[in-house]
Design a protein around this motif. Structure first.
Motif, PDB file in Angstrom:
ATOM      1  N   SER A   1      13.310  -7.162   4.373  1.00  0.00           N
ATOM      2  CA  SER A   1      11.721  -7.717   3.593  1.00  0.00           C
ATOM      3  C   SER A   1      10.494  -7.112   4.010  1.00  0.00           C
ATOM      4  CB  SER A   1      11.678  -9.301   3.567  1.00  0.00           C
ATOM      5  OG  SER A   1      11.763  -9.700   4.635  1.00  0.00           O
ATOM      6  N   LYS A   2      11.047  -7.409   5.710  1.00  0.00           N
ATOM      7  CA  LYS A   2       9.262  -6.497   6.342  1.00  0.00           C
ATOM      8  C   LYS A   2       9.045  -4.798   5.893  1.00  0.00           C
ATOM      9  CE  LYS A   2       9.097 -11.292   9.861  1.00  0.00           C
ATOM     10  NZ  LYS A   2       9.136 -11.018  11.161  1.00  0.00           N
ATOM     11  N   ILE A   3      10.267  -4.261   6.059  1.00  0.00           N
ATOM     12  CA  ILE A   3      10.123  -2.752   6.319  1.00  0.00           C
ATOM     13  C   ILE A   3       9.749  -2.429   4.909  1.00  0.00           C
ATOM     14  CG2 ILE A   3      11.787  -0.678   6.108  1.00  0.00           C
ATOM     15  CD1 ILE A   3      13.012  -2.053   9.226  1.00  0.00           C
ATOM     16  N   VAL A   4      10.000  -3.765   3.654  1.00  0.00           N
ATOM     17  CA  VAL A   4      10.399  -3.366   2.313  1.00  0.00           C
ATOM     18  C   VAL A   4       8.904  -3.128   2.131  1.00  0.00           C
ATOM     19  CG1 VAL A   4      10.883  -3.716   0.184  1.00  0.00           C
ATOM     20  CG2 VAL A   4      12.512  -3.629   1.885  1.00  0.00           C
ATOM     21  N   LYS A   5       7.855  -4.580   2.525  1.00  0.00           N
ATOM     22  CA  LYS A   5       6.718  -4.336   2.522  1.00  0.00           C
ATOM     23  C   LYS A   5       5.900  -3.775   3.410  1.00  0.00           C
ATOM     24  CE  LYS A   5       7.331  -9.234   2.087  1.00  0.00           C
ATOM     25  NZ  LYS A   5       7.047 -10.951   2.805  1.00  0.00           N
ATOM     26  N   LEU A   6       6.138  -3.227   4.098  1.00  0.00           N
ATOM     27  CA  LEU A   6       5.409  -2.565   4.991  1.00  0.00           C
ATOM     28  C   LEU A   6       5.520  -0.524   3.829  1.00  0.00           C
ATOM     29  CD1 LEU A   6       4.189  -1.025   7.199  1.00  0.00           C
ATOM     30  CD2 LEU A   6       6.244  -0.318   8.275  1.00  0.00           C
ATOM     31  N   LEU A   7       7.085  -0.324   3.768  1.00  0.00           N
ATOM     32  CA  LEU A   7       6.544   0.506   2.259  1.00  0.00           C
ATOM     33  C   LEU A   7       5.955   0.699   2.058  1.00  0.00           C
ATOM     34  CD1 LEU A   7      10.681   1.088   2.888  1.00  0.00           C
ATOM     35  CD2 LEU A   7       8.117   2.752   3.809  1.00  0.00           C
ATOM     36  N   ILE A   8       5.871  -0.448   0.511  1.00  0.00           N
ATOM     37  CA  ILE A   8       4.508  -0.662  -0.013  1.00  0.00           C
ATOM     38  C   ILE A   8       3.406  -0.551   0.135  1.00  0.00           C
ATOM     39  CG2 ILE A   8       4.559  -2.664  -1.800  1.00  0.00           C
ATOM     40  CD1 ILE A   8       7.665  -3.605  -1.701  1.00  0.00           C
ATOM     41  N   PHE A   9       3.185  -1.296   1.165  1.00  0.00           N
ATOM     42  CA  PHE A   9       2.235  -1.018   1.814  1.00  0.00           C
ATOM     43  C   PHE A   9       1.342   0.011   1.711  1.00  0.00           C
ATOM     44  CE2 PHE A   9      -1.158  -0.851   5.471  1.00  0.00           C
ATOM     45  CZ  PHE A   9      -2.271  -1.807   4.711  1.00  0.00           C
ATOM     46  N   ILE A  10       2.017   1.502   2.660  1.00  0.00           N
ATOM     47  CA  ILE A  10       1.746   2.445   2.945  1.00  0.00           C
ATOM     48  C   ILE A  10       2.089   3.605   1.258  1.00  0.00           C
ATOM     49  CG2 ILE A  10       2.890   4.441   4.470  1.00  0.00           C
ATOM     50  CD1 ILE A  10       3.854   2.967   6.353  1.00  0.00           C
TER      51      ILE A  10
ATOM     52  N   ILE B   1       0.935   2.169  -1.383  1.00  0.00           N
ATOM     53  CA  ILE B   1      -0.287   1.454  -2.374  1.00  0.00           C
ATOM     54  C   ILE B   1      -1.145   2.382  -1.737  1.00  0.00           C
ATOM     55  CG2 ILE B   1      -2.267   0.105  -2.880  1.00  0.00           C
ATOM     56  CD1 ILE B   1       0.882  -1.971  -2.658  1.00  0.00           C
ATOM     57  N   LEU B   2      -1.026   2.065  -0.143  1.00  0.00           N
ATOM     58  CA  LEU B   2      -2.261   3.385   0.428  1.00  0.00           C
ATOM     59  C   LEU B   2      -2.632   4.623  -0.416  1.00  0.00           C
ATOM     60  CD1 LEU B   2      -2.453   1.971   4.253  1.00  0.00           C
ATOM     61  CD2 LEU B   2      -4.188   1.126   2.263  1.00  0.00           C
ATOM     62  N   ALA B   3      -1.521   5.275  -0.209  1.00  0.00           N
ATOM     63  CA  ALA B   3      -0.923   6.855  -0.375  1.00  0.00           C
ATOM     64  C   ALA B   3      -1.853   7.133  -2.343  1.00  0.00           C
ATOM     65  CB  ALA B   3       0.507   7.182  -0.079  1.00  0.00           C
TER      66      ALA B   3
ATOM     67  N   LEU C   1      -5.520   8.909  -6.032  1.00  0.00           N
ATOM     68  CA  LEU C   1      -5.844   8.534  -7.169  1.00  0.00           C
ATOM     69  C   LEU C   1      -7.698   8.676  -6.221  1.00  0.00           C
ATOM     70  CD1 LEU C   1      -6.433   7.381 -10.005  1.00  0.00           C
ATOM     71  CD2 LEU C   1      -6.773   5.138  -8.794  1.00  0.00           C
ATOM     72  N   ALA C   2      -8.237   8.153  -5.615  1.00  0.00           N
ATOM     73  CA  ALA C   2      -9.462   8.475  -4.851  1.00  0.00           C
ATOM     74  C   ALA C   2     -10.085   9.905  -4.764  1.00  0.00           C
ATOM     75  CB  ALA C   2      -9.825   8.258  -3.111  1.00  0.00           C
ATOM     76  N   SER C   3      -8.814  10.831  -4.780  1.00  0.00           N
ATOM     77  CA  SER C   3      -9.272  12.070  -4.309  1.00  0.00           C
ATOM     78  C   SER C   3      -9.816  12.710  -5.751  1.00  0.00           C
ATOM     79  CB  SER C   3      -7.899  12.894  -3.818  1.00  0.00           C
ATOM     80  OG  SER C   3      -7.152  13.256  -5.084  1.00  0.00           O
ATOM     81  N   PHE C   4      -9.714  12.421  -6.791  1.00  0.00           N
ATOM     82  CA  PHE C   4      -9.766  12.572  -8.409  1.00  0.00           C
ATOM     83  C   PHE C   4     -10.875  12.093  -9.257  1.00  0.00           C
ATOM     84  CE2 PHE C   4      -5.554  13.890  -7.634  1.00  0.00           C
ATOM     85  CZ  PHE C   4      -5.075  15.011  -8.747  1.00  0.00           C
ATOM     86  N   LEU C   5     -11.636  10.073  -8.353  1.00  0.00           N
ATOM     87  CA  LEU C   5     -11.747   9.613  -9.022  1.00  0.00           C
ATOM     88  C   LEU C   5     -13.055   9.596  -7.886  1.00  0.00           C
ATOM     89  CD1 LEU C   5      -9.650   7.050 -11.128  1.00  0.00           C
ATOM     90  CD2 LEU C   5     -10.836   8.741 -11.981  1.00  0.00           C
ATOM     91  N   PHE C   6     -14.270   9.037  -8.927  1.00  0.00           N
ATOM     92  CA  PHE C   6     -15.181   8.884  -7.551  1.00  0.00           C
ATOM     93  C   PHE C   6     -16.293   8.073  -8.334  1.00  0.00           C
ATOM     94  CE2 PHE C   6     -20.108   9.485  -7.145  1.00  0.00           C
ATOM     95  CZ  PHE C   6     -19.645   9.315  -5.379  1.00  0.00           C
ATOM     96  N   PHE C   7     -16.645   7.104  -7.276  1.00  0.00           N
ATOM     97  CA  PHE C   7     -16.842   6.233  -7.764  1.00  0.00           C
ATOM     98  C   PHE C   7     -17.797   5.431  -6.103  1.00  0.00           C
ATOM     99  CE2 PHE C   7     -13.625   3.736  -6.081  1.00  0.00           C
ATOM    100  CZ  PHE C   7     -14.132   2.416  -6.238  1.00  0.00           C
TER     101      PHE C   7
END
Length: 544
Positions: A3-12, A14-16, A21-27
């Motif tokens: 479960s910890k590995i899954v949470k880490l992969l989900i976190f990574i 989300i960051l990716a 998304l930030a490369s296409f959107l600017f605010f």
């Protein structure tokens, strides 16, 4: 463990995803009260539509006092915002011009240096700084002066005014360099006896941004332009010419008028009479919402003239004396055209009254000081008046308008005047499209002086006696830019940054305790945070 590995992969993941998304959107969020880091929509549109790279070389960098450092930081922050919208088509760099040859080149290109005084190791030092930039686009260069503002303000306030104007000065320079289609401006020189050389500085600056044409007493050419400039006319307009002006406005054309209310010819010590000047435009302007009065304004806030005040031996004594027929205008309306503008040099201006005109918005731009006196033409004008000590009680007519902006849908002066068999009725327009015009009651405001030794024109607004250049050219160009600016780039001049100076007395008294707080406060905060963290870990993992 899984479960910890899954949470880490989900976190990574989300960051990716957030980075993609930030490369296409600017605010960005501008949390300052004055929105000092927000650039105008017109500037954003200008930068987003660049098709080639604009390079901005800023020469204001180095070791400066706090006020100049703040201006340098404002330039850098503005350029960072510009690059967010301009992308690869906008590049900038800061260059410190230490070499004397580089400094000479910058002066030749049009950048005006400023003497900066400082105390270093107990010695007073002086050096040249260049508060400006050179813009390069498609092999063309354009100088931009970034230290501006009203010279009567304190140095701190003037630097703040320069801070507020950085976006507009840079954006307007980019527009000048990159514009593909140039609008047409007509100059109605057929009604003035002023030689072309006396308008040369104004016209030379107009040619950088617009295509100019001259009427040469040909009213048929008036329809070819987007704006007509009427520079210091001294002969009346015919009724047919007045009709053509009226219909030009009805079709949405703009007017920029520099007209006198009284004619002043040569002046002697004993004097001459200023005569009323009838240009046959009074009824037209009255219909549009204003009236240029046939009078002269005398103002206690005025320029100086050299005057022979007597002889010392066999030599005349020439001294500068206040000439109240030459008001220095340092009182402005609330409009981006005149925001943070320096004083303006005028000669024999008249007053302007606004009158009722349905649907027309009237905005005063230039106003006299409150210490004025009005002389109705015909009026005696004599140099000997400069010798007299004025009584302030006689200068009590208050502030007077000498430049007015009119905006809206104008009504034709010729409504219900044309006969049915008049061939002009086929194309006559009775109610015009929304447009705007500016009326200035001083024809000399755009007339430059001449250096007769070199046979060359002096800068517009330059005063030989004080050796100062007033803001006549800035006002004329800002006024014309506002009239022709359909995208609203000049609204960037509305940016306002409030000065919030520290209490110097309190700062002196509490200096030590604030220094200790700034030095020890962060260390104490980190220590407390670490202690709380260790206490929480011991409590969580302590064996029971």
């Amino acid at each position: 463990m899984k479960s910890k590995i899954v949470k880490l992969l989900i976190f990574i993941g989300i960051l990716a995803a957030a980075n993609v998304l930030a490369s296409f959107l600017f605010f960005r969020w501008d949390l300052t009260q004055e929105k000092r880091y927000t650039i105008s929509d017109a500037t954003k549109k200008l930068l987003q539509n660049l098709d080639e790279q604009v390079t901005i070389k800023v020469y204001m960098t180095g070791d400066f006092p706090a006020g100049f450092e703040r201006l340098e930081r404002a330039i850098q922050e503005t350029l960072e915002s510009f690059s967010d919208y301009g992308g690869v088509n906008l590049a900038y760099r800061f260059i410190e011009p230490k070499d004397s040859k580089v400094q000479e080149e910058l002066i030749q290109k049009g950048l005006i240096p400023t003497n900066l005084f400082a105390n270093e190791d107990g010695k007073r030092t002086e050096r040249l700084v260049f508060p400006g930039a050179i813009l390069v686009y498609d092999g063309k260069e354009y100088p931009v002066q970034l230290l501006k503002g009203n010279s009567s303000a304190s140095s701190e306030e003037r630097l703040n005014q320069s801070y507020e104007g950085v976006e507009f000065e840079l954006a307007s320079a980019i527009r000048r360099l990159t514009q593909k289609e140039r609008k047409r401006v007509g100059i109605l020189v057929g009604h003035t006896k002023v030689p072309p050389q006396r308008f040369s500085d104004f016209l030379a600056n107009l040619q950088q941004n617009y295509d100019l044409y001259f009427d040469v007493q040909n009213p048929d050419s008036w329809e070819k332009g987007d704006l007509l400039v009427i520079p210091k006319p001294d002969t009346p307009f015919t009724d047919d010419e007045k009709y053509r002006l009226d219909q030009f406005v009805m079709r949405g054309g703009k007017l920029l008028m520099f007209i006198d209310g009284a004619r002043v010819d040569s002046i002697s010590l004993e004097g001459t009479f200023a005569q009323p000047l009838d240009l046959n435009l009074d009824d037209l302007l009255f219909k549009y919402g204003c009236r240029v009065n046939q009078n002269l304004v005398k103002d206690l806030s005025c320029a100086m003239i050299p005057l022979n005040v007597g002889n010392m031996g066999d030599k005349p004594q020439i001294k500068p004396m206040p000439w109240r027929f030459f008001p220095l205008i340092n009182n402005f309306g609330k409009h981006p055209i005149v925001r943070n503008l320096d004083a303006i040099y005028t000669r024999f201006p008249s007053t302007i009254d606004t009158v009722e005109a349905p649907g027309i918005v009237k905005t005063p731009l230039l106003l006299t000081s409150k210490y004025t006196q009005i002389r109705k033409a015909p009026a005696l004008v004599a140099y000997n008046e400069a010798r007299q000590q004025p009584d302030p009680k006689d200068y009590n007519t208050g502030e007077k308008d000498i430049a007015v902006l009119l905006e809206g849908s104008f009504t034709s002066l010729f409504n219900n005047r044309l006969l049915p068999n008049d061939p002009r009725t086929a194309t006559f327009i009775g109610k015009g499209k929304p447009t705007k015009m500016i009326v200035v009651s001083d024809g000399d405001l755009i007339v430059n002086d001449i250096d007769y030794k070199r046979g060359a024109p002096l800068p517009l607004g330059y005063d030989r006696l004080s050796e100062k250049t007033f803001a006549n050219k800035d006002f004329a160009l800002y006024a014309l830019d506002y009239l022709m600016d359909s995208e609203g780039l000049i609204t960037a001049r509305n940016k306002q940054v409030t000065l919030r100076p520290l209490d110097k007395l309190r700062l002196k008294e509490e200096r030590t305790q604030w220094q200790l707080l700034n030095l020890l406060g962060p260390l104490a905060f980190i220590g407390i945070l670490g202690g709380v963290w260790q206490w929480w870990r011991k409590r969580k993992y302590a064996t029971k």
